[in-house]
Motif scaffolding. Sequence first.
Motif, PDB file in Angstrom:
ATOM      1  N   HIS A 107       0.832  -1.205   0.000  1.00 10.61           N
ATOM      2  CA  HIS A 107       0.000   0.000   0.000  1.00 10.61           C
ATOM      3  C   HIS A 107       0.871   1.260   0.000  1.00 10.61           C
ATOM      4  CE1 HIS A 107      -4.076  -1.555   0.231  1.00 10.61           C
ATOM      5  NE2 HIS A 107      -3.612  -2.519   1.005  1.00 10.61           N
ATOM      6  N   ALA A 145     -12.391  -2.270  -6.715  1.00  8.41           N
ATOM      7  CA  ALA A 145     -11.918  -3.663  -6.641  1.00  8.41           C
ATOM      8  C   ALA A 145     -11.248  -4.066  -7.947  1.00  8.41           C
ATOM      9  CB  ALA A 145     -13.101  -4.600  -6.369  1.00  8.41           C
ATOM     10  N   LEU A 147      -5.728   0.177 -11.281  1.00  8.11           N
ATOM     11  CA  LEU A 147      -4.870   0.037 -10.102  1.00  8.11           C
ATOM     12  C   LEU A 147      -4.224  -1.336 -10.040  1.00  8.11           C
ATOM     13  CD1 LEU A 147      -6.539   1.517  -6.913  1.00  8.11           C
ATOM     14  CD2 LEU A 147      -4.798   2.518  -8.378  1.00  8.11           C
ATOM     15  N   GLY A 177      -3.762  -4.067  -7.873  1.00  8.33           N
ATOM     16  CA  GLY A 177      -4.453  -4.458  -6.642  1.00  8.33           C
ATOM     17  C   GLY A 177      -3.528  -5.210  -5.687  1.00  8.33           C
TER      18      GLY A 177
HETATM   19  C1  LIG Z   1     -10.313   1.332  -8.490  1.00  8.60           C
HETATM   20  C2  LIG Z   1      -9.788   0.253  -7.602  1.00  8.60           C
HETATM   21  N1  LIG Z   1      -9.275  -0.850  -8.169  1.00  8.60           N
HETATM   22  C3  LIG Z   1      -8.787  -1.867  -7.410  1.00  8.60           C
HETATM   23  C4  LIG Z   1      -8.800  -1.795  -6.020  1.00  8.60           C
HETATM   24  C5  LIG Z   1      -8.282  -2.965  -5.215  1.00  8.60           C
HETATM   25  O1  LIG Z   1      -7.057  -2.636  -4.604  1.00  8.60           O
HETATM   26  P1  LIG Z   1      -6.581  -3.333  -3.256  1.00  8.60           P
HETATM   27  O2  LIG Z   1      -6.730  -4.799  -3.442  1.00  8.60           O
HETATM   28  O3  LIG Z   1      -5.161  -2.933  -3.141  1.00  8.60           O
HETATM   29  O4  LIG Z   1      -7.432  -2.816  -2.161  1.00  8.60           O
HETATM   30  C6  LIG Z   1      -9.301  -0.651  -5.403  1.00  8.60           C
HETATM   31  C7  LIG Z   1      -9.299  -0.552  -3.925  1.00  8.60           C
HETATM   32  O5  LIG Z   1      -9.991   0.200  -3.330  1.00  8.60           O
HETATM   33  C8  LIG Z   1      -9.799   0.405  -6.209  1.00  8.60           C
HETATM   34  O6  LIG Z   1     -10.304   1.526  -5.650  1.00  8.60           O
END
Ligand SMILES: Cc1ncc(COP(=O)(O)O)c(C=O)c1O
Length: 294
Positions: A62, A200, A220, A222
């Motif tokens: 993170h 997500a 993103l 993830g």
């Molecule tokens: C747009 C988006 N994609 C993917 C994710 C998943 O990311 P992570 O698994 O790091 O929480 C998030 C998390 O909030 C998000 O806002």
Amino acid sequence: MPACLIVSPAEASASVPTADRLHVVDPALPQVSVTDLGVTRGDGIFEVLGVVDGHPQAVDAHLRRLAVSAAMLDLPALDLDAFRAAIHQVVAAFDEPHREYSVKIIVTRGIEGSGVATAWVLAFKSADDYAVERQTGVSVVLLERGYPHDIASRAPWLLAGAKTLSYAVNKAVLREAARRGAQDVVFTSSDGYVLEGPSASLIVKHGRHIWTPSTSQGILRGTTQAAAFEFFADAGYATSEVLLRIDQLWDADALWLTSSGRMLVPVRELDGRPITVDRELTDAGNAALLARTR
Ligand SMILES: Cc1ncc(COP(=O)(O)O)c(C=O)c1O
């Protein structure tokens, strides 16, 4: 519900001892200025991480993503050690009896004209019942994001793939999903590729293959998807990031949405069509994700 302000969160302030720059505050009291650009322009970035059995999960991943978002928005380089210390401070101060909760990190461009970023870290219990979702699954609709899949390289100034505070669209699509009788969304590109949910990542099972849409598409990276890929690889699946066309979803063996706190939530319906839920793999994956101690 403790919060911790980080005074002068930029790396350039790291000469002042971290402990002197962390202040635990009451989130029920006002802490942010009405002229803060995070409030007035949504100009800032955030992260949300899960805490299970007292362990904040994927902290390094993170913080790495926070640093990437900061660089994309031309925010100052951040003192990540101060953020790490603030995360542990709010977790230590959290005294509600929940096995699972979340920690949110916020960084804004700061008070207009100050040139100094504002930052805080907040522990909170999400209103969503993730344990129930992991069992029941979710009904999802595909909604167009309106950009082609290569938008990140064509127009990096649109900040596709940065985790910015501007989530009004990510919330609006959930209301659109509700109008269509569904609970969640997977975005598609204007040229027919599958992207991610509004909060997500998507994971697709196809035979012995596990796929997730490629982050080259301005989505993103993830942290939960990465941890889930470790579980799937250990279970003998071949994992990869791919460009996935919408029609490839229809012959998938299983689909999941993944995010911090939520873990692996099976998709049980897509655009009104039933999707098989792989109960055994879902439960085993969630057990592995919940057991992470870092
Ligand atoms: C747009 C988006 N994609 C993917 C994710 C998943 O990311 P992570 O698994 O790091 O929480 C998030 C998390 O909030 C998000 O806002």
